[in-house]
Write a protein that holds these residues in place. Structure first.
Motif, mmCIF file in Angstrom:
data_model
loop_
_atom_site.group_PDB
_atom_site.id
_atom_site.type_symbol
_atom_site.label_atom_id
_atom_site.label_comp_id
_atom_site.label_asym_id
_atom_site.label_seq_id
_atom_site.Cartn_x
_atom_site.Cartn_y
_atom_site.Cartn_z
ATOM 1 N N VAL A 69 0.841 -1.203 0.000
ATOM 2 C CA VAL A 69 0.000 0.000 0.000
ATOM 3 C C VAL A 69 0.876 1.253 0.000
ATOM 4 N N ALA A 70 1.942 1.240 0.803
ATOM 5 C CA ALA A 70 2.843 2.400 0.866
ATOM 6 C C ALA A 70 3.423 2.708 -0.513
ATOM 7 N N LYS A 71 3.910 1.693 -1.195
ATOM 8 C CA LYS A 71 4.502 1.902 -2.518
ATOM 9 C C LYS A 71 3.483 2.439 -3.507
ATOM 10 N N SER A 72 2.231 2.021 -3.371
ATOM 11 C CA SER A 72 1.198 2.522 -4.287
ATOM 12 C C SER A 72 0.918 4.007 -4.058
ATOM 13 N N LYS A 73 1.320 4.519 -2.895
ATOM 14 C CA LYS A 73 1.146 5.941 -2.578
ATOM 15 C C LYS A 73 2.467 6.701 -2.636
ATOM 16 N N ASP A 74 3.477 6.071 -3.238
ATOM 17 C CA ASP A 74 4.809 6.662 -3.345
ATOM 18 C C ASP A 74 5.417 6.945 -1.966
ATOM 19 N N LEU A 75 5.152 6.056 -1.020
ATOM 20 C CA LEU A 75 5.716 6.138 0.329
ATOM 21 C C LEU A 75 6.517 4.871 0.583
ATOM 22 N N GLN A 76 7.205 4.848 1.712
ATOM 23 C CA GLN A 76 7.902 3.645 2.133
ATOM 24 C C GLN A 76 7.744 3.475 3.634
ATOM 25 N N VAL A 77 7.932 2.239 4.091
ATOM 26 C CA VAL A 77 7.915 1.973 5.524
ATOM 27 C C VAL A 77 9.240 2.482 6.067
ATOM 28 N N ILE A 78 9.170 3.452 6.987
ATOM 29 C CA ILE A 78 10.386 4.089 7.491
ATOM 30 C C ILE A 78 10.649 3.801 8.961
ATOM 31 N N GLY A 79 9.746 3.077 9.598
ATOM 32 C CA GLY A 79 9.940 2.768 11.006
ATOM 33 C C GLY A 79 8.679 2.212 11.618
ATOM 34 N N CYS A 80 8.643 2.243 12.940
ATOM 35 C CA CYS A 80 7.499 1.668 13.644
ATOM 36 C C CYS A 80 7.176 2.485 14.881
ATOM 37 N N TYR A 81 6.014 2.201 15.436
ATOM 38 C CA TYR A 81 5.643 2.774 16.726
ATOM 39 C C TYR A 81 5.209 1.649 17.643
ATOM 40 N N PHE A 82 5.251 1.912 18.924
ATOM 41 C CA PHE A 82 4.754 0.940 19.900
ATOM 42 C C PHE A 82 4.262 1.681 21.132
ATOM 43 N N VAL A 83 3.377 1.031 21.837
ATOM 44 C CA VAL A 83 2.996 1.432 23.197
ATOM 45 C C VAL A 83 3.006 0.138 23.988
ATOM 46 N N SER A 84 3.787 0.105 25.058
ATOM 47 C CA SER A 84 3.919 -1.130 25.832
ATOM 48 C C SER A 84 2.693 -1.352 26.715
ATOM 49 N N GLU A 85 2.605 -2.558 27.249
ATOM 50 C CA GLU A 85 1.465 -2.941 28.080
ATOM 51 C C GLU A 85 1.276 -2.001 29.262
ATOM 52 N N ASP A 86 2.381 -1.567 29.832
ATOM 53 C CA ASP A 86 2.312 -0.725 31.033
ATOM 54 C C ASP A 86 2.452 0.766 30.712
ATOM 55 N N GLY A 87 2.545 1.110 29.440
ATOM 56 C CA GLY A 87 2.653 2.515 29.046
ATOM 57 C C GLY A 87 4.039 3.096 29.183
ATOM 58 N N ASN A 88 5.014 2.276 29.567
ATOM 59 C CA ASN A 88 6.385 2.728 29.738
ATOM 60 C C ASN A 88 7.077 2.798 28.380
ATOM 61 N N PRO A 89 7.557 3.972 27.983
ATOM 62 C CA PRO A 89 8.137 4.123 26.639
ATOM 63 C C PRO A 89 9.614 3.754 26.561
ATOM 64 N N THR A 90 9.968 2.547 26.953
ATOM 65 C CA THR A 90 11.355 2.108 26.818
ATOM 66 C C THR A 90 11.416 0.959 25.819
ATOM 67 N N MET A 91 12.517 0.872 25.116
ATOM 68 C CA MET A 91 12.674 -0.171 24.108
ATOM 69 C C MET A 91 13.053 -1.490 24.775
ATOM 70 N N SER A 92 12.063 -2.361 24.919
ATOM 71 C CA SER A 92 12.299 -3.695 25.469
ATOM 72 C C SER A 92 13.014 -4.540 24.421
ATOM 73 N N ASN A 93 13.432 -5.735 24.813
ATOM 74 C CA ASN A 93 14.087 -6.633 23.855
ATOM 75 C C ASN A 93 13.164 -6.965 22.693
ATOM 76 N N ALA A 94 11.865 -7.140 22.965
ATOM 77 C CA ALA A 94 10.910 -7.439 21.891
ATOM 78 C C ALA A 94 10.845 -6.284 20.901
ATOM 79 N N VAL A 95 10.805 -5.055 21.398
ATOM 80 C CA VAL A 95 10.752 -3.882 20.523
ATOM 81 C C VAL A 95 12.049 -3.760 19.732
#
Length: 173
Positions: A69-95
């Protein structure tokens, strides 16, 4: 040093915030779409992908669709977002593991999170970049930095897992 920009901060934060509200006390994850050149990355939109325990196969399959879909709109996937279960914005091993997959596709990948632990009616953001393929570092000049008013919106975004439960659900536009 790459500069991260956006003209769609409120819309992107709204998608991330509503995705986290739709699945309280669960890990939520999505893709960031945009454009890039040598010196800047412009974040254009966010697409909800997953909620619950991150399962690589679901994330991988959904990212193929998002990329199409991104390519069809002349965009690209440039990253990601997350919100952890507890709302803590730290990069866990899974992230970090998920983010590393983005880094293999896009050297200047970005990871964005909301701090839902913060008190008050303001949304705080935190971001990291892969710094051209090296280790992850926190971004000090993130276009989403600062505090934003909470978004009060009843629209529930759908992600890939919602789509698997009901194929009529349009989760990526």
């Amino acid at each position: 040093m790459v500069k991260y920009l956006s003209d769609s901060e409120k819309e992107i934060l709204s998608v991330i915030y509503r995705h986290s509200l739709a699945h309280p006390s669960q890990f939520v994850f999505g893709a960031l779409l945009g454009r890039s050149n040598d010196s800047k990355v412009t974040i254009e939109s966010a697409v909800p992908i997953h909620h619950g325990h991150p399962l690589n196969i679901f994330i991988e399959v959904s990212l193929y669709q998002v990329d199409f879909v991104a390519k069809s709109k002349d965009l690209q996937v440039i990253g990601c977002y997350f919100v952890s279960e507890d709302g803590n914005p730290t990069m866990s091993n899974a992230v970090i593991n998920i983010a590393e997959a983005f880094k293999t596709q896009f050297n200047n990948a970005i990871v964005l999170s909301l701090d839902l632990e913060s008190s008050g009616q303001k949304l705080k953001t935190k971001g990291w970049s892969s710094d051209s393929g090296k280790s992850w570092r926190e971004i000090s000049d993130l276009p989403f930095s600062g505090e934003f008013d909470s978004i009060h919106d009843d629209k529930k975004p759908s992600d890939f897992l919602d789509h698997l439960e009901n194929l009529q659900v349009n989760w990526v536009t």
